[in-house]
Write an enzyme that holds these catalytic residues in place. Structure first.
Site, mmCIF file in Angstrom:
data_model
loop_
_atom_site.group_PDB
_atom_site.id
_atom_site.type_symbol
_atom_site.label_atom_id
_atom_site.label_comp_id
_atom_site.label_asym_id
_atom_site.label_seq_id
_atom_site.Cartn_x
_atom_site.Cartn_y
_atom_site.Cartn_z
ATOM 1 N N PHE A 36 -8.034 -29.609 -10.379
ATOM 2 C CA PHE A 36 -8.455 -30.857 -10.997
ATOM 3 C C PHE A 36 -7.518 -32.015 -10.628
ATOM 4 C CE2 PHE A 36 -9.228 -33.572 -14.749
ATOM 5 C CZ PHE A 36 -10.585 -33.705 -14.596
ATOM 6 N N LEU B 288 -15.031 -30.245 28.601
ATOM 7 C CA LEU B 288 -15.830 -29.314 27.792
ATOM 8 C C LEU B 288 -15.968 -29.864 26.369
ATOM 9 C CD1 LEU B 288 -14.244 -26.100 29.254
ATOM 10 C CD2 LEU B 288 -16.666 -26.730 29.402
ATOM 11 N N CYS C 253 -20.973 -36.249 17.088
ATOM 12 C CA CYS C 253 -20.270 -36.028 15.810
ATOM 13 C C CYS C 253 -19.003 -36.862 15.685
ATOM 14 C CB CYS C 253 -19.856 -34.575 15.613
ATOM 15 S SG CYS C 253 -20.852 -33.355 16.418
ATOM 16 N N HIS D 48 -11.236 -34.678 24.311
ATOM 17 C CA HIS D 48 -11.743 -34.114 25.580
ATOM 18 C C HIS D 48 -10.640 -33.295 26.264
ATOM 19 C CE1 HIS D 48 -15.155 -36.551 25.042
ATOM 20 N NE2 HIS D 48 -14.989 -37.462 25.962
ATOM 21 N N CYS E 192 -20.822 -33.670 21.355
ATOM 22 C CA CYS E 192 -20.163 -33.875 20.051
ATOM 23 C C CYS E 192 -18.954 -34.806 20.163
ATOM 24 C CB CYS E 192 -19.804 -32.523 19.439
ATOM 25 S SG CYS E 192 -18.766 -32.652 17.992
HETATM 26 P P1 FAD Z 1 -24.338 -30.524 23.995
HETATM 27 O O1 FAD Z 1 -23.058 -30.616 23.262
HETATM 28 O O2 FAD Z 1 -25.116 -31.766 24.195
HETATM 29 O O3 FAD Z 1 -24.006 -29.848 25.387
HETATM 30 C C1 FAD Z 1 -24.890 -29.840 26.450
HETATM 31 C C2 FAD Z 1 -24.056 -29.956 27.701
HETATM 32 O O4 FAD Z 1 -24.864 -29.643 28.819
HETATM 33 C C3 FAD Z 1 -23.500 -31.358 27.941
HETATM 34 O O5 FAD Z 1 -22.094 -31.302 27.991
HETATM 35 C C4 FAD Z 1 -24.115 -31.774 29.274
HETATM 36 O O6 FAD Z 1 -23.229 -32.534 30.067
HETATM 37 C C5 FAD Z 1 -24.428 -30.431 29.901
HETATM 38 N N1 FAD Z 1 -25.492 -30.402 30.886
HETATM 39 C C6 FAD Z 1 -26.810 -30.683 30.706
HETATM 40 N N2 FAD Z 1 -27.485 -30.437 31.835
HETATM 41 C C7 FAD Z 1 -26.593 -29.979 32.746
HETATM 42 C C8 FAD Z 1 -26.679 -29.543 34.093
HETATM 43 N N3 FAD Z 1 -27.836 -29.501 34.743
HETATM 44 N N4 FAD Z 1 -25.535 -29.159 34.718
HETATM 45 C C9 FAD Z 1 -24.342 -29.192 34.078
HETATM 46 N N5 FAD Z 1 -24.218 -29.579 32.796
HETATM 47 C C10 FAD Z 1 -25.322 -29.960 32.142
HETATM 48 N N6 FAD Z 1 -23.659 -31.968 14.230
HETATM 49 C C11 FAD Z 1 -22.785 -31.587 13.279
HETATM 50 O O7 FAD Z 1 -22.690 -30.399 12.982
HETATM 51 N N7 FAD Z 1 -21.994 -32.509 12.634
HETATM 52 C C12 FAD Z 1 -22.084 -33.835 12.904
HETATM 53 O O8 FAD Z 1 -21.380 -34.654 12.316
HETATM 54 C C13 FAD Z 1 -23.003 -34.262 13.891
HETATM 55 N N8 FAD Z 1 -23.122 -35.560 14.177
HETATM 56 C C14 FAD Z 1 -24.030 -35.950 15.112
HETATM 57 C C15 FAD Z 1 -24.183 -37.299 15.356
HETATM 58 C C16 FAD Z 1 -25.120 -37.721 16.261
HETATM 59 C C17 FAD Z 1 -25.286 -39.183 16.532
HETATM 60 C C18 FAD Z 1 -25.912 -36.762 16.958
HETATM 61 C C19 FAD Z 1 -26.923 -37.209 17.967
HETATM 62 C C20 FAD Z 1 -25.759 -35.425 16.734
HETATM 63 C C21 FAD Z 1 -24.817 -34.997 15.799
HETATM 64 N N9 FAD Z 1 -24.634 -33.651 15.529
HETATM 65 C C22 FAD Z 1 -23.776 -33.268 14.552
HETATM 66 C C23 FAD Z 1 -25.344 -32.619 16.298
HETATM 67 C C24 FAD Z 1 -24.430 -32.017 17.370
HETATM 68 O O9 FAD Z 1 -23.840 -33.053 18.130
HETATM 69 C C25 FAD Z 1 -25.224 -31.103 18.293
HETATM 70 O O10 FAD Z 1 -25.947 -30.167 17.506
HETATM 71 C C26 FAD Z 1 -24.341 -30.337 19.257
HETATM 72 O O11 FAD Z 1 -23.524 -31.212 19.983
HETATM 73 C C27 FAD Z 1 -25.213 -29.512 20.199
HETATM 74 O O12 FAD Z 1 -24.421 -28.786 21.094
HETATM 75 P P2 FAD Z 1 -25.087 -28.201 22.431
HETATM 76 O O13 FAD Z 1 -24.039 -27.351 23.062
HETATM 77 O O14 FAD Z 1 -26.392 -27.632 22.162
HETATM 78 O O15 FAD Z 1 -25.352 -29.488 23.329
HETATM 79 C C1 KPC Z 2 -13.099 -32.786 17.466
HETATM 80 C C2 KPC Z 2 -13.311 -31.654 18.321
HETATM 81 O O1 KPC Z 2 -12.904 -30.552 17.995
HETATM 82 C C3 KPC Z 2 -14.023 -31.841 19.574
HETATM 83 S S1 KPC Z 2 -15.762 -31.629 19.456
HETATM 84 C C4 KPC Z 2 -15.932 -29.866 19.448
HETATM 85 C C5 KPC Z 2 -16.584 -29.327 20.653
HETATM 86 S S2 KPC Z 2 -16.669 -27.637 20.597
HETATM 87 O O2 KPC Z 2 -15.367 -27.073 20.098
HETATM 88 O O3 KPC Z 2 -16.908 -27.145 21.954
HETATM 89 O O4 KPC Z 2 -17.749 -27.201 19.725
#
Ligand code: FAD
Ligand code: KPC
Length: 519
Positions: free
Chosen positions: A497, A76, A85, A135, A80
């Site tokens: 500070f 889960l 992230c 993870h 990110c």
């Molecule tokens: P995700 O975390 O992508 O979750 C989607 C999930 O759906 C995945 O686990 C995938 O496996 C699952 N999934 C998809 N289709 C299916 C299916 N059919 N069946 C089962 N599972 C499925 N944001 C910040 O706030 N700080 C940061 O520093 C930051 N750094 C970033 C750096 C990069 C390079 C990028 C690309 C993004 C960054 N972001 C950051 C943005 C952040 O990562 C995303 O906004 C966030 O992870 C989105 O969460 P989500 O739950 O929408 O999607």
């Molecule tokens: C560094 C860390 O906490 C893992 S990335 C966070 C995933 S979640 O808590 O589901 O937004």
């Protein structure tokens, strides 16, 4: 499948189990943590267990509901910790550390860094090994502490607005929450098929060679610049190829100028108004060179490493086909403030619903969907939010930049550090945590900060910070600014500070003026 509903695994056991599933040829069986003895129907299936799905499910569970999380990955937390992230912060930490190493090379206790290249492959392999730690914790926390039911390591297929098929079984719920995230956009040109072109996900999953001396980055947004600074800091010539000027999201020209000057000082090349038009492969199908169309003509750059930072594309195809949810022109799922899609009973959250592509929006969106599913009327109001990115520095901002403020207000006051020195000499301020060596020995590197104020109401309109350690402060400052924080109130706070941001003391130095003045 492995039924884990009756077992309690430590984070170490989780890490081992996840690792085998991430290895090529490793175990593929799903983790099923579903309580078959619970007679209640599910209140919601969260399709996708990233930030949006996991926080939504946790909130719904905390409210007494019964969520089921489904994710194709064996952990889960989503992209990110796996692709986004967390690796981004690893690379940005490396870039910041290497800025220090290169700046003070051969001085004090610093080793001589002249001409040295740092292995990118070693950094990426280090991340690959380390990422199963977070993870494992995500799975442990979700199961043992948040009491969540989930199926991991198996793709979910949408049957209808209440039903999802996973790992050979179907699961029904009162509601469906789409949280399937987004993926990196690719180039609309032919790409050699045996490697050399990466995005943020394939970089950490697939890089299997040490990139040569030239890195070509396509794009000018956050990911392009963040990863570009990492490549540059390792000692590679780094070209940022973008149609527009880089960093348009930093809406204050002084701040943007400071950032670009510092990156150029490190040797980064900004090829703006340019486009990568083709990629040449060698006889093994690996990248050998790129062609770049620039305002002064087409240029061939030999390279074995191209990084695409072109933004993201929503994973909305299946929901469109199976349910017919309405999407916008870019394919992002349309939702209202309750996070409801156009299909009754179906919600969507996170990157799938579009900008801002940030964790706070994904996590909060999940909780708003949960509250509405549980019968509350909860409207997510995406107010002015703070933002950040990394160069070799941490860069934070909120509110209006100076230019925008001058367009809207008659008496704009600016408090900033360093000041515009008449002889152009760098000033050894701001000085604070993590920039003290710069302040003493290379003052122009010690950061930049600016407050933008409406002189009439004395309210803070915007804040910009380049340095280290201010990100946390911006989270708390943002709602205060939204609620009308004034120069006088900010000047009344107690600074620890030498603190990373000088905003409190700058305000205190000027608050005595009836008519506010710049500083
Ligand atoms: P995700 O975390 O992508 O979750 C989607 C999930 O759906 C995945 O686990 C995938 O496996 C699952 N999934 C998809 N289709 C299916 C299916 N059919 N069946 C089962 N599972 C499925 N944001 C910040 O706030 N700080 C940061 O520093 C930051 N750094 C970033 C750096 C990069 C390079 C990028 C690309 C993004 C960054 N972001 C950051 C943005 C952040 O990562 C995303 O906004 C966030 O992870 C989105 O969460 P989500 O739950 O929408 O999607
Ligand atoms: C560094 C860390 O906490 C893992 S990335 C966070 C995933 S979640 O808590 O589901 O937004």
């Amino acid at each position: 499948m492995v039924d884990i509903s009756q077992v309690q695994w430590s984070t170490r056991r989780w890490a081992e189990e996840i690792e085998t599933r991430l290895m090529p040829g490793g175990a593929q069986d799903a983790f099923v943590n579903v309580r078959n003895d619970d007679p209640r129907e599910f209140d919601a299936i969260f399709l996708g267990g990233g930030a949006g799905g996991r926080f939504g499910a946790a909130y719904l569970r905390a409210m007494g509901g019964r969520p089921l999380l489904v994710d194709r990955w064996p952990f889960l937390g989503g992209s990110c910790p796996h692709h986004a992230c967390v690796p981004h912060h690893v690379f940005s930490d490396v870039a910041a550390q290497l800025l220090l190493e290169r700046t003070f090379s051969g001085q004090l206790w610093f080793q001589d860094f002249t001409g040295k290249t740092v292995s990118m492959l070693a950094v990426i392999e280090m991340f690959r090994r380390g990422r199963t730690g977070p993870h494992a914790f995500m799975n442990f926390q979700s199961k043992e502490q948040l009491d969540l039911e989930f199926i991991l390591g198996a793709r979910g297929r949408i049957i209808d607005a209440h039903t999802v098929a996973v790992d050979g079984r179907t699961y029904r719920a009162r509601h469906l929450v789409l949280a399937t995230g987004a993926r990196a956009k690719s180039l609309p040109i032919a790409v050699p098929d045996r490697g050399g072109v990466f995005d943020y996900a394939t970089l950490v999953d697939d890089l299997d060679y040490e990139p040569g001396p030239v890195a070509v980055v396509v794009g000018g947004g956050k990911t392009a610049i963040e990863y570009g600074c990492f490549f540059n800091a390792t000692g590679r010539r780094t070209l940022i190829v973008s149609r527009q000027s880089p960093l348009p999201m930093v809406r204050d020209s002084d701040t943007r100028r400071y950032l670009i000057e510092r990156m150029e000082e490190q040797g980064m090349e900004f090829w703006s108004g340019a486009e990568l038009t083709s990629i040449e492969g060698d006889e093994h199908g690996r990248v050998r060179a790129v062609m770049i169309d620039t305002p002064t003509g087409e240029i061939r750059i030999p390279t074995d490493f191209v990084f695409l930072g072109l933004g993201e594309h929503p994973n909305s195809e299946e929901a469109r086909e199976a349910l017919g949810v309405a999407v916008d022109a870019a394919g992002f799922v349309k939702v209202d403030r309750r996070m409801q899609t156009s299909v009754p009973g179906v919600y969507a959250v996170g990157d799938l619903v579009g900008a801002p592509m940030e964790m706070f929006k994904a996590r909060k969106g999940g909780t708003y969907a949960a509250r509405n599913i549980m019968g509350e009327k909860a409207l997510y109001d995406l107010k002015d939010y703070p933002d950040f990115l990394h160069t070799h520095y941490e860069v934070c901002w909120l509110g209006l930049g100076e230019e925008e403020a001058r367009d809207r207000y008659r008496h704009v006051v600016v408090l900033k550090l360093p000041p515009d020195n008449p002889d152009g000499q760098a000033v050894a301020l701001p000085a604070g945590d993590r920039v003290m060596l710069y302040a003493m020995m290379k003052p122009q590197l010690s950061g930049f900060q600016k407050l933008v104020i409406d002189g009439a109401s004395r309210r803070i309109l915007g804040a910009f910070h380049v340095g280290y350690g201010a990100k946390d402060g911006f989270q708390y400052l943002a709602p205060m600014v939204r609620n009308g924080l004034t120069v006088d109130e900010l000047g009344e706070m107690d600074e620890l500070f030498l603190n990373p941001s000088y905003f409190i003391q700058l305000c205190r130095l000027r608050a005595g003026h009836r008519v506010l003045r710049d500083l």
